[in-house]
Every structure is written in C-alpha cells, then in structure tokens.
Motif scaffolding. Structure first.
Motif, mmCIF file in Angstrom:
data_model
loop_
_atom_site.group_PDB
_atom_site.id
_atom_site.type_symbol
_atom_site.label_atom_id
_atom_site.label_comp_id
_atom_site.label_asym_id
_atom_site.label_seq_id
_atom_site.Cartn_x
_atom_site.Cartn_y
_atom_site.Cartn_z
ATOM 1 N N GLU A 130 -5.207 -8.290 0.266
ATOM 2 C CA GLU A 130 -3.861 -8.514 -0.301
ATOM 3 C C GLU A 130 -2.867 -7.453 0.161
ATOM 4 O OE1 GLU A 130 -2.020 -9.083 -4.775
ATOM 5 O OE2 GLU A 130 -4.175 -9.252 -4.477
ATOM 6 N N GLU A 131 -1.607 -7.864 0.409
ATOM 7 C CA GLU A 131 -0.606 -6.907 0.878
ATOM 8 C C GLU A 131 0.628 -6.923 -0.016
ATOM 9 O OE1 GLU A 131 1.824 -8.959 4.334
ATOM 10 O OE2 GLU A 131 -0.334 -9.024 4.781
ATOM 11 N N ALA A 132 1.540 -5.942 0.216
ATOM 12 C CA ALA A 132 2.787 -5.859 -0.553
ATOM 13 C C ALA A 132 3.678 -7.043 -0.181
ATOM 14 C CB ALA A 132 3.487 -4.539 -0.247
ATOM 15 N N ASP A 133 4.136 -7.810 -1.192
ATOM 16 C CA ASP A 133 4.875 -9.039 -0.904
ATOM 17 C C ASP A 133 6.314 -9.004 -1.419
ATOM 18 O OD1 ASP A 133 4.342 -8.992 -3.539
ATOM 19 O OD2 ASP A 133 3.555 -11.038 -3.681
ATOM 20 N N ARG A 134 6.861 -7.814 -1.642
ATOM 21 C CA ARG A 134 8.238 -7.711 -2.124
ATOM 22 C C ARG A 134 8.923 -6.560 -1.410
ATOM 23 N NH1 ARG A 134 7.082 -6.279 -8.331
ATOM 24 N NH2 ARG A 134 5.515 -7.895 -8.071
ATOM 25 N N SER A 135 10.253 -6.464 -1.566
ATOM 26 C CA SER A 135 10.973 -5.373 -0.909
ATOM 27 C C SER A 135 10.656 -4.051 -1.605
ATOM 28 C CB SER A 135 12.481 -5.616 -0.963
ATOM 29 O OG SER A 135 12.946 -5.402 -2.291
ATOM 30 N N PHE A 136 10.894 -2.945 -0.892
ATOM 31 C CA PHE A 136 10.589 -1.632 -1.473
ATOM 32 C C PHE A 136 11.455 -1.360 -2.710
ATOM 33 C CE2 PHE A 136 10.810 3.118 -1.486
ATOM 34 C CZ PHE A 136 9.471 3.324 -1.801
ATOM 35 N N ALA A 180 3.814 5.763 -0.106
ATOM 36 C CA ALA A 180 2.646 5.789 0.798
ATOM 37 C C ALA A 180 1.816 4.521 0.625
ATOM 38 C CB ALA A 180 1.794 7.029 0.520
ATOM 39 N N VAL A 181 1.540 4.174 -0.631
ATOM 40 C CA VAL A 181 0.728 2.980 -0.907
ATOM 41 C C VAL A 181 1.459 1.724 -0.446
ATOM 42 C CG1 VAL A 181 -0.161 1.539 -2.795
ATOM 43 C CG2 VAL A 181 -0.587 3.999 -2.814
ATOM 44 N N TYR A 182 2.756 1.642 -0.767
ATOM 45 C CA TYR A 182 3.544 0.460 -0.384
ATOM 46 C C TYR A 182 3.553 0.298 1.135
ATOM 47 C CZ TYR A 182 7.461 -2.741 0.256
ATOM 48 O OH TYR A 182 8.232 -3.805 0.630
ATOM 49 N N ASP A 183 3.856 1.380 1.856
ATOM 50 C CA ASP A 183 3.965 1.302 3.314
ATOM 51 C C ASP A 183 2.618 0.965 3.955
ATOM 52 O OD1 ASP A 183 6.015 2.004 5.584
ATOM 53 O OD2 ASP A 183 4.117 2.901 6.204
ATOM 54 N N ALA A 184 1.538 1.569 3.425
ATOM 55 C CA ALA A 184 0.202 1.307 3.978
ATOM 56 C C ALA A 184 -0.155 -0.174 3.832
ATOM 57 C CB ALA A 184 -0.836 2.178 3.274
ATOM 58 N N LYS A 185 0.177 -0.760 2.675
ATOM 59 C CA LYS A 185 -0.131 -2.177 2.450
ATOM 60 C C LYS A 185 0.780 -3.084 3.285
ATOM 61 C CE LYS A 185 -2.885 -3.513 0.088
ATOM 62 N NZ LYS A 185 -4.326 -3.717 0.354
ATOM 63 N N LYS A 186 2.055 -2.697 3.406
ATOM 64 C CA LYS A 186 3.032 -3.523 4.122
ATOM 65 C C LYS A 186 2.735 -3.546 5.620
ATOM 66 C CE LYS A 186 6.947 -5.861 3.553
ATOM 67 N NZ LYS A 186 6.974 -7.039 2.686
ATOM 68 N N THR A 187 2.421 -2.377 6.176
ATOM 69 C CA THR A 187 2.232 -2.279 7.639
ATOM 70 C C THR A 187 0.768 -2.441 8.056
ATOM 71 O OG1 THR A 187 1.904 0.120 7.561
ATOM 72 C CG2 THR A 187 4.180 -0.663 7.813
ATOM 73 N N LYS A 188 -0.138 -2.424 7.056
ATOM 74 C CA LYS A 188 -1.594 -2.478 7.315
ATOM 75 C C LYS A 188 -2.044 -1.291 8.177
ATOM 76 C CE LYS A 188 -1.922 -7.450 6.758
ATOM 77 N NZ LYS A 188 -2.199 -8.755 7.370
ATOM 78 N N HIS A 189 -1.385 -0.139 7.999
ATOM 79 C CA HIS A 189 -1.786 1.098 8.678
ATOM 80 C C HIS A 189 -1.987 2.186 7.624
ATOM 81 C CE1 HIS A 189 -0.125 -0.841 12.318
ATOM 82 N NE2 HIS A 189 -1.084 -0.148 12.902
ATOM 83 N N ARG A 190 -3.131 2.859 7.710
ATOM 84 C CA ARG A 190 -3.425 3.886 6.702
ATOM 85 C C ARG A 190 -2.444 5.050 6.780
ATOM 86 N NH1 ARG A 190 -7.179 4.660 10.534
ATOM 87 N NH2 ARG A 190 -8.625 3.193 9.581
ATOM 88 N N ILE A 191 -2.304 5.743 5.649
ATOM 89 C CA ILE A 191 -1.486 6.963 5.586
ATOM 90 C C ILE A 191 -2.376 8.096 5.086
ATOM 91 C CG2 ILE A 191 0.409 8.078 4.301
ATOM 92 C CD1 ILE A 191 1.968 5.461 4.604
ATOM 93 N N VAL A 192 -2.260 9.250 5.723
ATOM 94 C CA VAL A 192 -3.049 10.424 5.340
ATOM 95 C C VAL A 192 -2.222 11.303 4.402
ATOM 96 C CG1 VAL A 192 -4.039 12.591 6.223
ATOM 97 C CG2 VAL A 192 -4.492 10.432 7.401
ATOM 98 N N ILE A 193 -2.870 11.816 3.360
ATOM 99 C CA ILE A 193 -2.233 12.787 2.469
ATOM 100 C C ILE A 193 -3.077 14.058 2.515
ATOM 101 C CG2 ILE A 193 -1.663 13.356 0.073
ATOM 102 C CD1 ILE A 193 -1.080 10.343 -0.301
#
Length: 933
Positions: free
Chosen positions: A230-236, A298-311
């Motif tokens: 499942e991915e982010a389905d709304r605007s930021f 971070a969570v929104y962008d990772a789900k939207k772009t399907k690319h992990r983010i490192v913290i």
C-alpha cells in the motif's frame, strides 16, 4: 531441599571487618513456592548510626536504643536457616556480615547452600536495565513500598526469587543443558534448580512454539518480514491536515496534545527539500517535537516514491526512542502501513555460529566469561535483533563478546543454515524491505567512506543530532591505534603452545613439527611483543618530555601532544621511526609464518571454515597494525592530517593512544556525500550562532545553491520560565585566581542549594575543576541534608548517576563532558542549572590547535571561525538541560562573567531564547533567586 530463607540487613556501614554493625534484620521464608513466614527485628549496634545511614534507612539512634543485641537474637536467627537455602540480593554482603557477627559472638558460621538473586537475575533477566534491587523491582513491576528497610527489601527479594523460579520454568532444554555445564563456575548453588528443570524437560516433547534450535543452541524464532504494497494516496498537505489539525490523528492518539505550529512548519520544510532535491539545515529548539516532525514527511515520501529514507542519530538512546516510542505512534497517526528497521554495524550483532562453537569446543576459564555465556544463552531465547546493546554484560565479558560478534565470523555460505539464522543478515534483509531505515552516524560515515556498501541504497537521509556529524566523520576518516588493543589482539593469537587462537588450531590437527616454523613463530612473536612494549614506552616518555619542555604537562592524568615530523627533535624522532619500522618488519614476518602454517594444513584439507576464518582474521588484524603505523609515522598522507598522541600520565608507562584525523572534513563531505545524495536534512536543537547557519554550513561543506535553512523556535515561554543570572564579583581565573574561583563557585552552589532544595545540575568544562569542587563541597556541606553525586567520582554510568540524582529529594549533581547534552531531567527534579565556565576548547587541544593553524594560514580568524562557534553550540546544549517541558521553571547561573563583559559575550546570550538576565553581586542574585522561587 525445598526451603528458601531470604535475608536482608541494614548496617552502620559497608564493612563488617572494620567493625560496622547490623542495625536491622529482615527474614522471609519460602516453602512450596509460597511465602510462609517472616521475621524482623531492630538490633542495638552499641555505637552511633552514621547520619548518611539514618538518612537512607530512616533508622535513628533512638530507634535502636532499647532494641536487643545480636547476641540475644542469634539462636533464633540460626534456627530459621536450618535445612534451607540462604538467599540474598548480593549474598557476600549479607552472609559476610551475618557470619562475622556469629563468629564474634561465639557461634558457628552458617554453611547453608546459597542463592544470590543478583547473579540469578543477571542470568535470567539479562535485559534488565540494572540489577540493583529497586530497579529490578521497577522492571518486573514488584511493589517496593519501603526501600532500605530490611523486611521490605527481604520481601521484594523473595518475590523476585519466585519470579526467577517461574522464569526458569520457561527455559528450553538446550539452554538448561548449557547452563548446567556452566553451573560449577557460578557463586550460587544453582545445580538443584537447573537440574530439576533439566529432568522435567528430558522426556518432554513440548518445545515452546517461539523457540528454534540448531546444533544444540536454542533461540527465538523470528519470521521474515512481509512486503507491504500500500502507498500514500493523498497530497502531502491533506496528509498533514489529517495528522496535525484540530480533530486530526495527533489529538486522538496523544495524551495532553498541544498543537505546535513549529512542528508542522518543520515537516513542510523537509518535504520541500525532498521535492526540490535540496539539502536543508533545520534548528529545532527544545519542545518542537522534531522526531515526529521529520518522521511524518519521511514516511510519506518513502511510501509515495517507493524509495527508502535513512534516518541517522548520534546516540543509541535516540535510536531506541525512535524505534520504541515514535515509530509506533507514527504508525497510529498515518492512514497507510509502513515498515521501519534498525541497522547497526556488524560488531553490534552476535554470531550464533561463533557462539555455538565457543560453547561446545572451548573451556570456560573464568567467572565473568561463564556469566557472559549464561546471560547470552537466556537472551537468545528472547531477542529478536541479536543486538548486544540490549543487555549489560560484565565488564570483562566484552572481550569474549568481541570474539563471537558477527564482524569476527568471516565468509558465511548463503546456503548454510547459519546464514539463514544470522541476526546481522536478518537486520540487513529487514532494512532492504523497510521504508525507513534507522542507523547511527558511525555506520553512516563508515558506509560513506567505503563506497556505500554497508547500508541499503538511499537517496534521501535525515541526520538528527547533526551537530555531531563533523566530529564523527573526522573520526571515521582518521584512525586510532593503542597499546592495550594491540597487546590484546596479539595475546588472543598467542604462541604455538598456548590455548589461544593459533594453539587451538594446532591442537586440533596432527602435523610434523619439523615442517612447521613454530619455533620461529614463538621467537618472532616474543620479539614483536618486546618491540611493541619498547615503542609505546618510548612514545610515553617522548610525550612527557616534550610536554614538560612546553610546560603543558597535565597533572590530571591525560596529556595530548600533536606531532609534526618536521618539527620534532631529529635524534629522538629518528629513533622512534626506526622502532616503528622494526615493529612493522616483525609483524610482516608473523603474517608470512601464518600463511606458511595455513598452506601446510590446506594441502591436507583438514582446515574447517572456522580455522580458515581465524587465519584470515588474524592476518587482517596484523596487517591493519602495519597500515596504521605506516600512515601515522612513515608515509605522506594525501589529505592534510592532524596526528596526535595521548598518554595517561598517572597510569602505566604504555597507556598511550595514537590518533589522526583530517584537518578539514568539509571537502570530503561535499564530494563523497552531499554531491551524491538527492537530499540531506540536518537537524538539531543547536546548529546556529546568533541565528546564523554560516558556521555549520562551512564546517560541513554545504554549498548555498542547494541549501534550505530554517530555524524553528521553541513553543516554551522562556521569558516566564527561566532566569539567567551572572555574578559580577567572582574572582578572575585569568589572573591565576583558580583556587578562589573554585571557592566562590562552591559557596554559590551551597547558597543556591538552600534556595532550590538541592535539585541542581552543575556543569564543568574540566574534570580537574570538578574534582577540586567536589572535595571542597564534601568538606563544607551538610552531608545529612544533601546527596552529592559527581561524574567520575560517584560510581555508575551517566544514566545511573542521573537516576540516583532523581531518586533523592535533595541532590546536587556535578557533571562534565557528556552531561552537557542528552540528559533530560524534566519537572521538579531539576530547578537550577549552574554553568561554571563557558565551554571553550583548551587552546592546546591537538585538534583545535591544528585547525586554528590551518585557518590562520588561510587568512581567517580562528577564534571567530572555530573556537567561538564551538563554544556557543556547546553552551546552547548545556543551557537546554533545564527547560524540558512547558511546566518547568528554573535558574541558569553562569559563574563566568565573560558572557556579559567580553565583547564576544553577546554571541552566547543572543544564541539562546530571549530570557531575563541579571548581572549583579552574588548576594543580590541570591536574594532575587529566593524571591523568584
């Protein structure tokens, strides 16, 4: 034997031998897994009770005046222990006192079998944050109504023992089998307890569902992570509205939620940087809630772009907080599922393969190693990560752990069952499948300087506690070498005769001694150790002589000396280089002989994987010594390096440490990191000086064309919650008035303690000054009224000292270095913060000195470019210890008048939130403080 007698004593001091006496005894009897009886009495010690003991226990001289003596109660006490185990939380203390008193009064000492609940708790509850009775009770949710009273403590110990017995009943057969083999090494008589469980399991086929076992080792089963599609389905903007707005998910899921405008502002800034492929510097002051603010985009962008983010964080404390508190909360706040994973370096994870081998093929030669093995055996049935940071091993258990950590295991065949069970490989697989990967600055920098081979690929990263990035990157690009570590590694390899690494391999296989150069190995091995001793003795003496000559030899233990080959004494330096060269030759000879021995056995095909790994690891370690010594002394470095020697002048003559770091890390970071990543977000509560990011931007090599900056102000009302007070009548250290300055500081500590009822944190910039102040305070303060806790003097870690400080009603905590940041003491526990000196680096510190010279050569002002910004950021860290919530109130008392009088003072006062400042006499300040509280 099914009777267990639990005892706890209160005494006049810690030593029965020095004639301390028992003042209270509490006994609890357990039979058939239930508490059946108790006994308690005060005892007349026939000597005064020290005030500290009365303060701790509440037992006064008047309470014991009419109490019986030990002699009068001895027979009754002996009778209770008949035919039972003796149990205590720290048996040597209680049994030692009891038997000393019995002997003195003409009775035979007790010889019951003993069970120490400290030892048993370490084995069966290895994840407990502490093994003190109070902290264990808290951890296991045992009510402890009257700490430091004998019967109450005995009841808590009895309940703890019953829980320990219960826990033992859950242990799998393989774990019990190994514990029985280790049992003879323990101080407690544990055979009966372990054997009962062993016999109950011997003919049972019921394995606990959550346990997997392989090659006689039992460990918790960890299912592989599943993909989440499942991915982010709304605007930021809509996503943030759903979280932050009046009826959003934050209000629903957070107790006492207060809307913080700065938090949303920070989330939006980060998302903008992600969208624009820019880097960002964000200073988020205390109270912003920055962890949630950066996790949401971070969570929104990772789900939207399907690319992990490192913290990345600097401290393991913040990593744990993110994983255990913030991530579960974000999972409730967001409408879509996501996965987060923690990844650390290999050295953090235990290797099951190596551990199983040491259990089955090596003798346990001392108590600490037996205890370490037992703790790990139990922990393996509970851990999902295999991360050793989850448990607190005994101090000398860590060298053993190093031998069974994943970074010591060499190549594992991906088709081997051990590969499937590897905690490190599981952590990597979790990270590969995660949307958010949490790591630390150390692994981030290791990854960065090793062609990005340790972390899963990423384009965007958020660096929290970013004021530490420069220091961590410099350390990882530099190197360290020290005598103790080199000697330890050589000892682990050992001679041909010893049962160390080489000896163990030789003992396993038959060979023709004429064909192996073993005598040569032993000869060169002895020469290598001699040369190593000689070199480090020489280095020690060289540093001491040079520092004496420079009149900068420290009297407090550690001295630091920066060396530059062209500026050293030629004769001594040439002797040093000859010694280094000789040592590298001997190390090369050792590597060559290891290769000959390995090839000899390879021909017979008798070496197993472990032997090959051992040869490979030992060769790598010896080669790393050669490489580091050459870089430090024998070769020209491509990048300008600071090289220095640290010596413990009050220690052994070879307590010497060698270091090097790049003089300027900014170009390396610019080229190896910022150029290669789409978006790097750097955040901290302390990044600016006078609201400007220029300093940190230059230090890290961030170019302005790809940079967004943002300062998020604290939601706290500092002007109402805090007073900054600076005395104008303190002696001036600059004129050599150190003793008078320390005296004035201690007087101010005592005066403020009266006003704030203790609850003071005093921050020093030097351990020497802390120690002198501690001694003076001990002489002059009322020790029955205040508890004085000092870093480096009172025993325990930073966390333990903080907990002790919070435990006592009226306490004063003296701290240096690590106490300037990361210590949260909210609410009434802390009302006054004293900063003794502005935290400037000593001008002769090797790194500061070299960087200053580097800046001067470039025509820059080292004070304004380096020294002042560092001190301001450190000051802001210290200042931030006091106000941690909207209800906190307090005084920051700065003993250093330079903050007002010096022309650079405004850089400090204008870099913190706007607060009322008082610059008056000490007497006037104390009157004002009384009024304010």
């Amino acid at each position: 034997m099914d009777k267990f007698v639990v005892i706890d004593l209160e005494t006049t001091g810690h030593s029965a031998v020095k004639d301390d006496k028992i003042i209270e005894i509490g006994i609890v009897v357990i039979e058939g897994n239930a508490i059946t009886d108790n006994f308690s009495t005060l005892l007349n010690p026939e000597k005064p009770i020290p005030p500290f003991i009365s303060n701790l226990t509440g037992i006064m001289d008047k309470d014991v005046k009419g109490a019986p003596t030990f002699q009068e109660k001895a027979n009754e006490i002996i009778d209770i222990f008949r035919d039972g185990y003796l149990i205590a939380h720290n048996v040597p203390f209680d049994l030692g006192f009891l038997n000393t008193e019995l002997s003195k009064n003409g009775f035979k000492p007790l010889s019951n079998p003993v069970l120490d609940t400290v030892e048993l708790s370490r084995i069966l509850y290895p994840k407990s944050p502490s093994f003190k009775l109070g902290q264990l009770a808290e951890f296991l949710e045992i009510s402890h109504n009257d700490p430091h009273r004998a019967l109450s403590d005995a009841y808590v110990t009895a309940k703890l023992f019953l829980l320990l017995k219960e826990k033992l009943e859950t242990m799998p057969f393989e774990t019990i089998d190994h514990l029985l083999k280790l049992e003879k090494m323990f101080k407690s008589d544990l055979y009966q307890l372990f054997n009962e469980r062993y016999e109950a399991l011997a003919f049972s086929t019921n394995e606990p569902e959550h346990i997997t076992s392989y090659r006689g080792l039992a460990f918790k089963h960890i299912p592989e992570p599943q993909d989440i599609q499942e991915e982010a389905d709304r605007s930021f903007g809509d996503f943030l509205d759903a979280v932050y707005e009046e009826n959003g998910s934050m209000k629903q899921h957070m107790k006492n939620y207060e809307k913080r405008n700065g938090q949303r502002e920070m989330s939006e800034t980060i998302y903008d940087a992600f969208q624009l492929h820019k880097h960002s510097l964000i200073e988020a002051e205390t109270g912003t809630g920055k962890s949630l603010a950066y996790l949401l985009p971070a969570v929104y962008d990772a789900k939207k772009t399907k690319h992990r983010i490192v913290i990345s964080t600097h401290t393991t404390q913040l990593q744990s907080q993110l994983l255990d508190e913030e991530i579960p909360l974000i999972q409730k706040l967001t409408p879509f599922p996501f996965r987060a994973a923690l990844l650390k370096g290999k050295s953090h994870y235990i290797s099951l393969e190596k551990f199983e081998r040491t259990l089955n093929f090596e003798q346990t030669d001392n108590y600490d190693i037996a205890l370490t093995k037992a703790m790990i055996l139990v922990w393996l049935t509970e851990t999902e990560t295999g991360d050793i940071d989850e448990i607190h091993l005994p101090a000398s258990g860590y060298p053993f752990y190093k031998r069974v950590a994943t970074d010591s295991e060499g190549y594992i065949d991906p088709y081997s069952p051990w590969f499937a069970h590897s905690y490190y490989q599981k952590a990597r697989r979790r990270a590969q499948k995660a949307d958010i990967v949490i790591t630390n600055h150390a692994l981030l920098c290791t990854d960065m300087f090793n062609d990005y081979q340790f972390l899963p690929a990423y384009d965007k990263v958020i660096i929290d506690e970013a004021h530490h990035l420069e220091e961590t990157a410099s350390r990882h690009y530099g190197l360290k070498l020290d005598y103790v570590n080199m000697q330890f590694i050589l000892n682990q390899i050992g001679t041909a005769e010893e049962t160390k690494s080489l000896g163990r391999i030789l003992a396993k296989h038959s060979y023709d001694s004429k064909e192996l150069p073993l005598e040569k190995w032993d000869d060169i091995f002895a020469k290598t150790k001699y040369e190593l001793d000689d070199l480090f003795h020489f280095l020690f003496q060289y540093v001491v002589n040079r520092q004496r000559k420079n009149k900068s030899l420290s009297d407090i233990g550690r001295t630091q000396y920066r060396f530059e080959a062209d500026k050293e004494d030629p004769d001594s330096w040439n002797s040093l280089l000859e010694m280094v060269t000789r040592l590298t030759f001997f190390l090369r000879d050792l590597i060559h002989i290891l290769a000959i021995i390995e090839q000899y056995f390879e021909k017979s095909e008798v070496l197993d994987k472990f032997d090959k790994d051992e040869f490979k690891l030992n060769t790598q370690l010896l080669q790393s010594f050669i490489d580091r010594m050459e870089q430090l002394f024998l070769t020209e470095n491509e990048i300008d390096q600071i090289k220095w020697i640290e010596a413990e002048t009050l220690s052994a003559r070879n307590a010497v440490y060698l270091y090097s770091e790049p003089t300027d890390i900014s170009n390396l970071l610019a080229n190896d990191f910022f150029e290669k990543k789409q978006s790097v977000i750097l955040t901290s509560a302390t990044l600016t000086m006078k609201n400007s990011f220029t300093y940190i931007q230059k230090r890290l090599g961030l170019s302005a064309d790809r940079l967004l900056t943002k300062k998020i102000n604290s939601p706290f009302y500092y002007d109402e919650q805090l007073q900054l007070m600076v005395p104008n009548d303190f002696p001036d250290i600059k004129h050599g008035d150190l003793e008078h300055f320390i005296y004035a500081t201690c007087e101010a500590i005592l005066s403020l303690a009266e006003i704030t009822s203790g609850r003071m944190l005093v921050l020093f910039t030097s351990y020497d000054m802390l120690r002198k102040s501690y001694r003076l305070l001990k002489e002059t303060m009322d020790t029955t009224k205040y508890v004085l806790i000092a870093q480096g003097i009172s025993s325990g870690s930073r966390t333990r000292l903080k907990k002790n400080f919070q435990t006592f009603e009226q306490a004063i905590l003296l701290g240096t270095s690590s106490f300037w940041e990361g210590v949260d003491i909210p609410g009434d526990d802390l009302s006054c913060l004293m900063i003794v000196r502005l935290p400037f680096q000593p001008p002769d510190h090797p790194i500061y000195e070299a960087k200053s010279n580097y800046l001067k050569e470039e025509g820059k002002n080292a004070f304004f470019e380096l020294s002042l910004p560092n001190a301001v950021i450190r000051f802001k860290q210290g200042f931030g210890r006091l106000i941690r919530s909207s209800n906190d109130r307090g005084i920051v008392f700065v003993c250093d008048a330079r903050i007002i009088k010096a022309r650079y003072g405004k850089y400090f006062t204008e870099s913190i939130p706007s607060v009322p400042i008082t610059f008056e006499s000490t007497h006037h300040i104390m009157e004002k403080a009384k009024e304010w509280f």
